[in-house]
Design a protein around this motif. Structure first.
Motif, mmCIF file in Angstrom:
data_model
loop_
_atom_site.group_PDB
_atom_site.id
_atom_site.type_symbol
_atom_site.label_atom_id
_atom_site.label_comp_id
_atom_site.label_asym_id
_atom_site.label_seq_id
_atom_site.Cartn_x
_atom_site.Cartn_y
_atom_site.Cartn_z
ATOM 1 N N SER A 25 0.827 -1.207 0.000
ATOM 2 C CA SER A 25 0.000 0.000 0.000
ATOM 3 C C SER A 25 0.863 1.259 0.000
ATOM 4 O O SER A 25 0.595 2.221 -0.721
ATOM 5 C CB SER A 25 -0.924 0.003 1.225
ATOM 6 O OG SER A 25 -1.726 -1.153 1.235
ATOM 7 N N THR A 46 -7.631 1.524 -9.044
ATOM 8 C CA THR A 46 -8.463 0.317 -9.029
ATOM 9 C C THR A 46 -7.626 -0.918 -8.720
ATOM 10 O O THR A 46 -7.963 -1.721 -7.836
ATOM 11 C CB THR A 46 -9.179 0.144 -10.379
ATOM 12 O OG1 THR A 46 -9.946 1.324 -10.661
ATOM 13 C CG2 THR A 46 -10.106 -1.055 -10.356
ATOM 14 N N ALA A 49 -6.377 -0.761 -5.168
ATOM 15 C CA ALA A 49 -7.436 -1.015 -4.187
ATOM 16 C C ALA A 49 -7.736 -2.507 -4.080
ATOM 17 O O ALA A 49 -7.950 -3.037 -2.971
ATOM 18 C CB ALA A 49 -8.695 -0.236 -4.577
ATOM 19 N N ILE A 50 -7.748 -3.201 -5.215
ATOM 20 C CA ILE A 50 -8.003 -4.650 -5.205
ATOM 21 C C ILE A 50 -6.898 -5.378 -4.445
ATOM 22 O O ILE A 50 -7.161 -6.237 -3.589
ATOM 23 C CB ILE A 50 -8.130 -5.186 -6.638
ATOM 24 C CG1 ILE A 50 -9.408 -4.633 -7.298
ATOM 25 C CG2 ILE A 50 -8.138 -6.711 -6.656
ATOM 26 C CD1 ILE A 50 -9.526 -4.932 -8.779
ATOM 27 N N GLY A 53 -7.024 -4.194 -0.693
ATOM 28 C CA GLY A 53 -8.223 -4.746 -0.042
ATOM 29 C C GLY A 53 -8.104 -6.242 0.153
ATOM 30 O O GLY A 53 -8.471 -6.782 1.221
ATOM 31 N N LEU A 54 -7.577 -6.922 -0.858
ATOM 32 C CA LEU A 54 -7.412 -8.368 -0.757
ATOM 33 C C LEU A 54 -6.416 -8.712 0.346
ATOM 34 O O LEU A 54 -6.593 -9.690 1.086
ATOM 35 C CB LEU A 54 -6.950 -8.933 -2.100
ATOM 36 C CG LEU A 54 -6.864 -10.463 -2.190
ATOM 37 C CD1 LEU A 54 -8.240 -11.090 -1.988
ATOM 38 C CD2 LEU A 54 -6.284 -10.888 -3.537
ATOM 39 N N TRP A 57 -8.178 -8.123 3.686
ATOM 40 C CA TRP A 57 -9.203 -9.169 3.829
ATOM 41 C C TRP A 57 -8.565 -10.525 4.107
ATOM 42 O O TRP A 57 -9.031 -11.306 4.941
ATOM 43 C CB TRP A 57 -10.018 -9.214 2.540
ATOM 44 C CG TRP A 57 -11.117 -10.231 2.523
ATOM 45 C CD1 TRP A 57 -12.344 -10.136 3.103
ATOM 46 C CD2 TRP A 57 -11.092 -11.494 1.844
ATOM 47 N NE1 TRP A 57 -13.100 -11.259 2.853
ATOM 48 C CE2 TRP A 57 -12.346 -12.117 2.070
ATOM 49 C CE3 TRP A 57 -10.140 -12.169 1.072
ATOM 50 C CZ2 TRP A 57 -12.663 -13.353 1.556
ATOM 51 C CZ3 TRP A 57 -10.467 -13.403 0.564
ATOM 52 C CH2 TRP A 57 -11.713 -13.993 0.803
ATOM 53 N N VAL A 88 -12.070 -3.840 -0.381
ATOM 54 C CA VAL A 88 -11.601 -3.194 -1.621
ATOM 55 C C VAL A 88 -12.068 -1.745 -1.674
ATOM 56 O O VAL A 88 -11.309 -0.830 -2.021
ATOM 57 C CB VAL A 88 -12.091 -3.989 -2.854
ATOM 58 C CG1 VAL A 88 -11.804 -3.203 -4.141
ATOM 59 C CG2 VAL A 88 -11.419 -5.355 -2.913
ATOM 60 N N SER A 91 -10.119 0.359 0.692
ATOM 61 C CA SER A 91 -8.766 0.567 0.155
ATOM 62 C C SER A 91 -8.765 1.621 -0.955
ATOM 63 O O SER A 91 -7.864 2.475 -1.046
ATOM 64 C CB SER A 91 -8.206 -0.754 -0.377
ATOM 65 O OG SER A 91 -8.111 -1.704 0.659
ATOM 66 N N PHE A 92 -9.780 1.583 -1.835
ATOM 67 C CA PHE A 92 -9.887 2.576 -2.917
ATOM 68 C C PHE A 92 -10.018 3.981 -2.323
ATOM 69 O O PHE A 92 -9.357 4.933 -2.765
ATOM 70 C CB PHE A 92 -11.085 2.258 -3.805
ATOM 71 C CG PHE A 92 -11.180 3.139 -5.020
ATOM 72 C CD1 PHE A 92 -10.617 2.738 -6.225
ATOM 73 C CD2 PHE A 92 -11.825 4.370 -4.966
ATOM 74 C CE1 PHE A 92 -10.696 3.550 -7.357
ATOM 75 C CE2 PHE A 92 -11.905 5.190 -6.083
ATOM 76 C CZ PHE A 92 -11.342 4.778 -7.283
ATOM 77 N N THR A 225 -3.669 -14.384 -2.290
ATOM 78 C CA THR A 225 -3.261 -13.073 -1.766
ATOM 79 C C THR A 225 -1.767 -12.836 -1.927
ATOM 80 O O THR A 225 -1.331 -11.766 -2.378
ATOM 81 C CB THR A 225 -3.650 -12.952 -0.285
ATOM 82 O OG1 THR A 225 -5.058 -13.135 -0.175
ATOM 83 C CG2 THR A 225 -3.270 -11.596 0.268
#
Length: 698
Positions: A25, A46, A49-50, A53-54, A57, A88, A91-92, A225
């Motif tokens: 990040s 995008t 963020a994926i 976020g992943l 998560w 996600v 995170s975005f 991940t």
């Protein structure tokens, strides 16, 4: 209550994933912050963020999997997917915020609260995916603490992202690793605090125990991940390096372009503005002066005798001298004034904001002072003077070309009237000066374009039976100005220093024609060539002449060099040294125009010349004036007493020839015998059967 247990290995794995996700990040934040295009920024946001976020998560679910109860467990697919979507989106939101150009403190705190709430929502949605029956019971205090930890961790993470997004930070890699570890511990701490808030009553059953296998979920999440985070991080690093290299290339290209532009607008030797930049600045200055009703002065500076220095001492010395002159000129003026080099030894100075013409004269005096001290290029002390012409806007012209031309004309007026001075432009200068300037500037092209040519005036024995030699005379057929008299262009060549190049051409051409005639088997005689004062001062004059004779296979005895009486006496010691070198090399010397200058009989004897040429003015007067006759008698007797041959110039009548024969003059030269002839006509005269007997050529 059911008693949960935890797997230490999975706890460590969850911390590792959280740290890796945090580092990714941080790196993504720095990368996205440098992206300029909207579409490209959206793609990175995008994708980032994926990945981010992943990672969050995944850390959450690995942490969930480290938790076990003495009952079978499973997870609802819909709620599990919803928790991923929440991660996600959060995170975005975070990446979009921290990659903005400016992030205020209030926005940072409010965003931290929103992001913390989002992470808490993801965590508790994920726990709800277990579908426990009866429902999980929550400790309000620990539950609240987990949310506060989520908000605090989110705010800290956002602050770190903002702080470390710039690629120019010192020790950036180390700072990002430490920050990622702190963020990982905070995120993991929030998760396990939230887990500690949950109580599972005895008899609880997971209603989705058969929907998603925890083991399958663990392997899938961990592998996916790690793969996505690793790929994202690598892509970010590679793309950042690519952009860095691209930026370096663009920067180097910009630097090269700037250098090329600088080179295009500046003189390579001195670093001064060149003609292009000068004209551009003058145009701007004239526009500003017209608006402000102010005066502008242009100074055209030419270095006196520079070409002779450059040709005699070498280009390295000449270049060093020009650099020293440029430095002195700049030091004597204001920073806002422009000193430019047009080329060669020509400089132009632009002075704006001139209060009056008197100030222009004061500045010219300062410029002259620059040349008072000796110049020492390559440790060779020498003095050099300037000729300065001044043109004032708007009095002397209203355009760049007019002002430059008029300053040039004023400078040339200084050249012709003694040098080492300055003059303001006057309208009367234009016509006469323009022609002189045109002649001076046409001389280099005259040599290149074969506009110069030689004629030969024979020297006859006094009884007219022998041609004993000839004098090479230079002529110039200008394509626009027609035939230009040597009496006009030779002094100009001497003043400009171009006489060295012209003189070399004469020697080269004489030797070339002699070689051509000898190769053809034709009879030749000794050819006399005039040397100027500047040529006699040249340190390499003898070496240069010998080099030309060797090149054309001409014996030194085939050439004679003539110097005027004035040249011989201007620096008698140096002249004698040069004469001795020429004589040692096998060349003969003659004193030209004898009687028109100032002579020292002592030096005349020491020079050891072979010929003395009586000036045509004395020959003209000898038949009409007793005093003129007496002077010629005295000259011939003096020369013969010193063992020197006498050549009478300008013999045009039979009476003059008869008187010279009576005085035992050795040779005569003039229109009575032959006008100057071009090469082919001269050699034809020399070799025709009915010509006078050719004298023995040395």
């Amino acid at each position: 209550m059911l008693q949960p247990t935890y797997s230490l290995a999975l706890i460590i794995a969850s911390l590792t994933i959280a740290t890796l996700a945090s580092y990714t990040s941080l790196h993504l934040t720095g990368r996205i912050a440098t992206v300029s295009g909207k579409n490209q920024r959206l793609y990175w946001l995008t994708g980032g963020a994926i990945a981010m976020g992943l990672g969050i998560w995944c850390m959450h679910f690995v942490g969930m999997l480290s938790f076990s109860l003495p009952i079978p467990l499973g997870y609802d697919f819909g709620l599990t997917a919803a928790s991923l979507v929440i991660a996600v989106l959060v995170s975005f939101f975070a990446l979009h915020l921290v990659t903005r150009e400016k992030v205020s403190l209030s926005r940072l705190f409010s965003s931290g609260i929103m992001m913390g709430a989002g992470i808490a929502a993801m965590h508790y949605t994920g726990m709800a995916a277990m579908r426990m029956n009866p429902a999980i019971q929550w400790h309000p205090g620990i539950f609240t603490l987990s949310i506060l930890i989520a908000v605090g961790a989110s705010t800290a993470a956002l602050w770190l992202m903002v702080r470390l997004r710039h690629q120019r930070e010192k020790h950036l890699l180390l700072r990002r690793i430490v920050a990622a570890l702190v963020m990982g511990i905070a995120i993991t701490g929030m998760h396990y605090t939230g887990m500690a808030a949950a109580d599972f009553p005895l008899g609880s059953v997971c209603t989705v125990a058969s929907e998603i296998s925890p083991n399958w979920l663990a392997l899938t999440i961990a592998g996916l991940t790690f793969g996505i985070l690793t790929i994202t991080l690598m892509l970010s690093i590679l793309d950042a390096r690519l952009e860095m290299r691209t930026n370096e290339y663009v920067k180097s290209l910009t630097t090269v372009n700037a250098k090329l532009h600088h080179q295009a607008m500046h003189d390579a030797l001195t670093g001064l503005p060149n003609r292009s930049l000068l004209f551009e600045r003058v145009r701007h200055a004239l526009v500003a002066a017209e608006r402000a009703r102010a005066r502008v002065a242009l100074y055209f500076i030419d270095l006196d005798g520079f070409k002779a220095i450059n040709d005699s001492l070498g280009h390295a010395v000449g270049d060093a001298l020009l650099q020293e002159v440029a430095a002195r000129l700049q030091q004597s003026l204001r920073k806002e004034d422009t000193v430019a080099r047009l080329g060669g030894d020509e400089f132009v100075i632009l002075v704006e904001g001139l209060p009056d013409v008197g100030m222009a004269g004061h500045i010219a005096e300062k410029l002259l002072e620059c040349f008072h001290d000796e110049f020492v290029p390559h440790q060779l002390g020498m003095r050099i003077s300037p000729s300065i012409g001044i043109a004032i806007y708007p009095d002397d012209g209203k355009s760049v070309d007019e002002l430059i031309s008029h300053a040039d004309a004023a400078m040339y007026e200084v050249k012709t009237s003694g040098r080492n001075n300055y003059r303001f432009f006057e309208a009367a200068m234009n016509a006469s000066t323009r022609r002189a300037i045109d002649i001076q500037r046409s001389l280099p092209a005259a040599i290149q374009n074969d506009e110069l040519f030689l004629v030969y005036q024979p020297k006859f024995s006094c009884d007219r039976t022998h041609i004993l030699g000839a004098e090479a005379l230079l002529r110039w057929r200008h394509p626009k100005l027609g035939m230009i008299s040597p009496a006009e262009f030779i002094p100009i060549a001497e003043r400009s220093g171009q006489i060295l190049e012209v003189g070399r051409w004469v020697i080269e051409e004489v030797c070339r024609q002699l070689q051509e005639w000898q190769t053809a088997g034709l009879e030749t005689v000794r050819i006399a060539i005039n040397l100027s004062q500047i040529q006699m001062r040249s340190a390499r004059i003898v070496e240069d002449i010998l080099g030309i004779t060797v090149k054309h296979q001409i014996a030194p005895a085939k050439l004679m060099f003539e110097i005027t009486e004035t040249v011989a006496m201007q620096n008698a010691v140096e002249t004698m040294q040069t004469i001795e070198k020429l004589q040692q090399a096998g060349f003969e010397l003659a004193i030209d125009d004898f009687g028109t200058g100032y002579s020292s009989l002592s030096y005349l004897q020491q020079f050891g010349v072979q010929q003395m040429k009586v000036d045509r003015s004395f020959i003209h007067n000898m038949a009409i004036s007793p005093k003129g006759y007496s002077i010629v008698v005295a000259i011939i007797q003096l020369a013969h007493s010193l063992g020197i041959e006498v050549v009478a110039e300008g013999v045009e009548t039979e009476e003059q020839l008869s008187l010279l024969q009576d005085l035992d003059c050795d040779q005569t030269q003039g229109y009575l015998h032959s006008p100057p002839l071009e090469g082919n006509a001269f050699i034809d005269l020399l070799n025709q059967p009915f010509a006078p007997v050719v004298g023995v050529a040395a």
